[in-house]
Design a protein around this motif. Structure first.
Motif, PDB file in Angstrom:
ATOM      1  N   ILE A  45      -0.894  -1.232   3.797  1.00  0.00           N
ATOM      2  CA  ILE A  45      -1.866  -1.167   4.892  1.00  0.00           C
ATOM      3  C   ILE A  45      -1.325  -0.207   5.938  1.00  0.00           C
ATOM      4  CG2 ILE A  45      -2.933  -2.410   6.821  1.00  0.00           C
ATOM      5  CD1 ILE A  45      -3.105  -4.845   5.264  1.00  0.00           C
ATOM      6  N   VAL A  46      -2.188   0.706   6.400  1.00  0.00           N
ATOM      7  CA  VAL A  46      -1.828   1.543   7.547  1.00  0.00           C
ATOM      8  C   VAL A  46      -2.514   0.935   8.755  1.00  0.00           C
ATOM      9  CG1 VAL A  46      -2.012   3.819   8.599  1.00  0.00           C
ATOM     10  CG2 VAL A  46      -1.571   3.626   6.141  1.00  0.00           C
ATOM     11  N   GLN A  47      -1.742   0.609   9.779  1.00  0.00           N
ATOM     12  CA  GLN A  47      -2.313   0.055  11.009  1.00  0.00           C
ATOM     13  C   GLN A  47      -2.060   1.030  12.139  1.00  0.00           C
ATOM     14  OE1 GLN A  47      -0.247  -3.743  11.467  1.00  0.00           O
ATOM     15  NE2 GLN A  47      -1.894  -4.794  10.389  1.00  0.00           N
ATOM     16  N   LYS A  48      -3.128   1.485  12.778  1.00  0.00           N
ATOM     17  CA  LYS A  48      -2.959   2.452  13.869  1.00  0.00           C
ATOM     18  C   LYS A  48      -3.254   1.778  15.208  1.00  0.00           C
ATOM     19  CE  LYS A  48      -4.822   5.594  16.864  1.00  0.00           C
ATOM     20  NZ  LYS A  48      -5.978   5.585  17.754  1.00  0.00           N
ATOM     21  N   GLY A  81      -2.638   5.669  -0.809  1.00  0.00           N
ATOM     22  CA  GLY A  81      -3.585   4.782  -1.502  1.00  0.00           C
ATOM     23  C   GLY A  81      -3.715   3.465  -0.764  1.00  0.00           C
ATOM     24  N   ALA A  82      -3.712   3.543   0.562  1.00  0.00           N
ATOM     25  CA  ALA A  82      -3.705   2.334   1.383  1.00  0.00           C
ATOM     26  C   ALA A  82      -5.074   2.104   1.999  1.00  0.00           C
ATOM     27  CB  ALA A  82      -2.665   2.492   2.493  1.00  0.00           C
ATOM     28  N   PRO A 133      -5.311   1.245  -4.531  1.00  0.00           N
ATOM     29  CA  PRO A 133      -4.034   1.917  -4.361  1.00  0.00           C
ATOM     30  C   PRO A 133      -3.821   2.979  -5.438  1.00  0.00           C
ATOM     31  CG  PRO A 133      -3.765  -0.477  -4.554  1.00  0.00           C
ATOM     32  CD  PRO A 133      -5.186  -0.157  -4.903  1.00  0.00           C
ATOM     33  N   ALA A 134      -3.214   4.083  -5.045  1.00  0.00           N
ATOM     34  CA  ALA A 134      -2.915   5.130  -6.021  1.00  0.00           C
ATOM     35  C   ALA A 134      -1.863   4.594  -6.975  1.00  0.00           C
ATOM     36  CB  ALA A 134      -2.392   6.358  -5.305  1.00  0.00           C
ATOM     37  N   ALA A 135      -2.045   4.824  -8.288  1.00  0.00           N
ATOM     38  CA  ALA A 135      -1.104   4.308  -9.275  1.00  0.00           C
ATOM     39  C   ALA A 135       0.271   4.934  -9.058  1.00  0.00           C
ATOM     40  CB  ALA A 135      -1.617   4.608 -10.674  1.00  0.00           C
TER      41      ALA A 135
END
Ligand code: ADP
Ligand code: ASP
Ligand code: MG
Length: 591
Positions: A4-7, A165-166, A417-419
């Motif tokens: 997870i990207v949290q901004k 891939g998040a 998500p990207a493999a």
């Protein structure tokens, strides 16, 4: 493991207490089993303070030094955020844009991302760290620090989510995306969902809640974005392919307060004129906004366009040499105007949206200086001191405060998500390059241009209401404003089968609306270029105008939006224009 990207934006990290609260959200997500990358902005209004300091020394500071200065704000907040997490007993490492490997071009102040390395972030995440990335910054080929433009931390966040891939969460001081800026429209309502295209237009038309380029990324790389409050746990707004109500003609309204209008009068009506003007501006990396060119009479046409007020001076510098070269009769400008827009993906299927907007403005006694419409938005230029009244009037007329029964309930976004993130990042080289999805030729339209219309409130409303009463669907509308006269010129396109009927309606109206002349072209071709980031990518204008000029085409009407640029030419030139555009954009076509 999912990432997870949290901004966290400026107000959400304005004090150490708020930084601790942001840190707790990240730790909580990690405890839920996610790997977490935080992207943080400079604390509070720190970036503004740095800008003021520079301006105490000079009016136009060197762009490279400005980026060196502004990037320091984020460096402070990443370090403090890492300390906050450590103080709470968890592992964290802060990284600058350069340390992550966010490579950009060298356009200081509005750099574009070329590539992002994921190895270092991924290794730190795998070692159990929360990674804290500095928003808004990158590094060019020569290791100069660059910044992505004000508000650019959103773009950092979404681009990191794209390469990792998040999924992406934007924590801010509002609890979601509203139908208009809640600070200026008290009736504004939070929407549960908004589509990439709607958000892209809204953001580029002034909805400062998201940096518009972040939505280009989100759309291009299918990153779902959840905009939500940093103060509580409530569900916010999901930006994805889903719109809250796609049948709604208008879903949001936005205003850009600080616009400047430039008008060129007496532009020789010949192929290449627009190319000379707009290429010169684009080469100075200035994004031209509303472009209105009215069909020429006597071999001359008038072109008006807007740019952000802050770019008025450099735009005038860029246009100056072209004026002489082309023999343009006059240049004038006005710096006290604002742009009010409405957006909706259902707009293209509904008649009567534009006249409703024009009527609301007329009832509020607001005069419209310029109009441009495209498939999913209508923008008008008004005096700045009437802009807030205008957006409130428009918001009310479309009842944007009412939830429609078809509205989709909010749910948490899912990212795939990207493999293999490293391979994915590799594929994403040239991340912000232009992506054109379609070039189309519409040869069903006719154009009508009403010259010498009195420039007073209510004229556009009266005309388009009457046309709508006849069930005539008006496609593209542009209104330009002739300088130093009280007369405007209003051009629009309708289906070829409706042209005679429309002319009849205009004829009947002569007693209610005074105008000098109606000029029509019974067969025009509308060429559309669709894609992502068409307006912010100044290269689009260059390629487009250049290729059309080389093909010897004379442009009758133009309008631009973030997702589509439309050009109207004579029918006889339609196919040649379409071929020229296909050739010009061949290398960036992403079907
Ligand atoms: P951050 O510092 O978190 O990036 P911003 O100030 O950039 O926050 O963006 C949040 C602000 O955007 C809100 O406080 C709000 O006033 C403004 N805003 C403008 N248009 C909208 C909109 N349509 N919906 C929500 N907020 C909006
Ligand atoms: N700190 C930068 C700004 O104020 C970037 C951001 O907040 O997104 O513009
Ligand atoms: Mg912001």
């Amino acid at each position: 493991m999912s990432i997870i990207v949290q901004k966290f934006g400026g107000t959400s990290v304005a004090t150490t207490e708020k930084i601790l609260s942001a840190a707790r959200k990240a730790i909580h997500a990690q405890q839920q089993g996610h790997q977490v990358v935080m992207v943080v902005s400079a604390m509070g209004k720190n970036t503004d303070t740095l800008v003021s300091l520079a301006h105490e020394l000079m009016d136009r500071p060197p762009a490279r030094e400005m980026d060196m200065l502004l990037s320091t704000g984020e460096q402070v907040s990443v370090a403090l955020t890492a300390m906050a997490i450590t103080s709470l007993g968890h592992k964290a490492v802060s990284l600058t844009g350069a340390q992550i490997g966010i490579r950009t071009d060298n356009v200081f102040g509005k750099a574009r991302i070329i590539s992002i390395s994921t190895e270092r972030m991924q290794k730190l995440l795998d070692d159990g760290n929360i990674v804290i990335a500095a928003g808004f910054q990158g590094i060019d080929e020569d290791f100069n620090i660059t910044t992505l433009g004000r508000g650019g931390s959103d773009t950092t966040a979404v681009s990191l989510a794209a390469v990792l891939g998040a999924s992406c969460e934007i924590y801010t001081d509002v609890d979601g995306v509203y139908t208009a800026d809640p600070r200026i429209v008290t009736e504004a309502r939070k929407v549960s969902h908004t589509s990439y295209d709607e958000m892209l237009e809204m953001a580029s038309l002034g909805a400062g809640v998201m940096h518009s380029r972040s939505i280009e990324f989100a759309k291009k790389f299918s990153v779902p974005v959840h905009v939500r409050s940093s103060q509580d746990e409530s569900e916010g707004t999901i930006i994805s392919t889903v719109s809250e109500d796609p049948t709604r003609g208008v879903s949001g309204a936005a205003v850009t307060m600080d616009e400047a209008r430039i008008t060129l009068t007496g532009v020789p009506n010949q192929p290449g004129s627009s190319n000379a003007i707009f290429s010169s501006i684009a080469r100075a990396n200035i994004t031209v906004d509303m472009i209105v060119q009215d069909a020429g009479v006597d071999g001359f046409s008038n072109i008006s366009f807007t740019v952000p007020s802050s770019e008025l001076e450099p735009t005038l510098d860029a246009v100056e040499p072209v004026i002489e070269k082309l023999g343009i009769q006059k240049l004038s400008h006005q710096d006290n105007v604002s742009k009010v827009s409405v957006v909706g993906i259902g707009m293209a299927e509904q008649a009567g949206v534009s006249d409703r907007m024009f009527r609301a403005l007329a009832q509020a006694e607001i005069n419209i200086h310029m109009i441009t419409t495209s498939q999913i938005k209508i923008s008008v230029l008004v005096d700045r001191d009437q802009a807030l009244q205008a957006i409130n009037a428009v918001h009310q007329t479309f009842e944007l405060d009412h939830v429609s029964p078809e509205a989709v309930p909010a749910e948490s976004p899912q990212a795939t998500p990207a493999a293999d993130p490293a391979a994915a990042a590799n594929e994403l080289q040239g991340m912000e390059e232009l992506a054109i999805t379609d070039i189309a030729l519409d040869n069903t339209q006719a154009s009508i241009s009403i010259k010498g219309v009195a420039d007073t409130p209510g004229i556009a409303a009266t005309i388009f209401e009457r046309v709508a009463q006849e069930n005539i669907f008006v496609d593209m509308i542009i209104q330009s404003f002739l300088d130093n006269t009280d007369l405007a010129s209003l051009s629009f396109t309708v289906n070829r089968n409706d042209v005679e009927r429309t002319l009849g309606v205009l004829n009947e109206m002569q007693s209610d609306v005074s105008y000098q002349q109606v000029v029509s072209n019974p067969a025009v071709a509308k060429l559309s270029v669709s894609g992502i980031g068409l307006r912010s990518h100044t290269g689009v204008a260059i390629r487009m105008f250049q290729s059309l000029a080389e093909a010897g085409l004379n442009i009758e009407m133009i309008n631009t939006s973030e997702v589509r640029v439309n050009v109207v030419v004579d029918d006889s030139q339609g196919q040649a224009g379409c071929d020229a555009l296909n050739k010009a954009f061949a290398d960036v076509m992403h079907k």
